[in-house]
Design an enzyme around this catalytic site. Structure first.
Site, mmCIF file in Angstrom:
data_model
loop_
_atom_site.group_PDB
_atom_site.id
_atom_site.type_symbol
_atom_site.label_atom_id
_atom_site.label_comp_id
_atom_site.label_asym_id
_atom_site.label_seq_id
_atom_site.Cartn_x
_atom_site.Cartn_y
_atom_site.Cartn_z
ATOM 1 N N GLY A 142 34.605 33.474 54.554
ATOM 2 C CA GLY A 142 34.258 34.121 55.821
ATOM 3 C C GLY A 142 33.968 33.166 56.958
ATOM 4 C CB SER A 143 34.526 31.194 59.109
ATOM 5 O OG SER A 143 33.913 30.423 60.101
#
Length: 219
Positions: free
Chosen positions: A187-188
């Protein structure tokens, strides 16, 4: 649907660890069925969550030199004019896509062209929506000389959970729209900087699919 190469080794190791954990729990609980059943359920949920993170779905890329495709699956969280001061040194339209742990984490080329510039920056791990994450977090910067003409800058940004960025490109490399150029684990965010006259086709809150959703049309 296949498993991305970034996850194959990790999934194998995780399977071994969870399997060993089962025998440990079974021994410590003296074979109590309730305890071992609960462990199996928890281990299965954990494994499936990690498995879905590394999924690699098939996509249908409709190549168009005027279109800028989403470089990632996620949600549009920023659409604004901003100064890009690392390479372009000018005001651009910035679109930011937030990738949750539930999204596909492959990063894809928004347009066909050559990699004009690429640089990796080590850095912090602020939450992805923090205003300083794009300049202080671990990140990469890639500039693509598009076949349409304008340069497009794409930036992978690690977050508080995502602590490993992978990239598969180098300067001078020719890539087609929709090709993989990287992967961000767990995730990012991905930022893309477009010319000011680009016709934006998404709005805040829209869901995107990497290599399929049209973010903008170049003029």
């Amino acid at each position: 649907m296949t498993i991305h190469k970034e996850g194959r080794r990790l999934l194998f190791v995780l399977l071994l660890v969870l399997s060993a954990g089962y025998f440990g729990v079974d021994w410590l609980s003296s074979g109590q069925e309730t305890v071992t059943t609960l462990y199996i359920i928890v281990a299965l949920v954990v494994y499936l969550l990690v498995l879905q993170f590394f999924r690699l779905p098939k996509i249908s890329v409709k190549n168009n030199e005027s279109h800028i495709l989403a470089p990632a699956e996620g949600k549009v969280v920023v659409i604004e004019e901003a100064i890009e001061d690392e390479y372009l040194k000018e005001k651009r339209k910035q679109i930011s896509i937030f990738m949750s742990p539930l999204n596909v984490h492959v990063n894809r080329m928004p347009a066909s062209g050559s990699v004009k510039f690429f640089k990796y920056h080590p850095g912090k791990y602020l939450v992805a929506w923090h205003p300083k994450s794009s300049t202080e977090n671990e990140r990469t910067t890639m500039v693509v000389a598009t076949k349409k003409g304008p340069d497009v800058l794409v930036r992978q940004i690690a977050g508080a959970v995502a602590r490993r960025i992978k990239w598969y490109v180098k300067e001078g490399q020719q890539l087609a729209q929709g090709d993989e150029f990287g992967f961000i684990k767990f995730g990012s965010r991905v930022d893309i900087f477009l010319p000011l006259d680009a016709d934006i086709k998404v709005k805040i809150g829209d869901k995107t699919k990497g290599g399929e959703t049209v973010l903008a049309v170049l003029k």
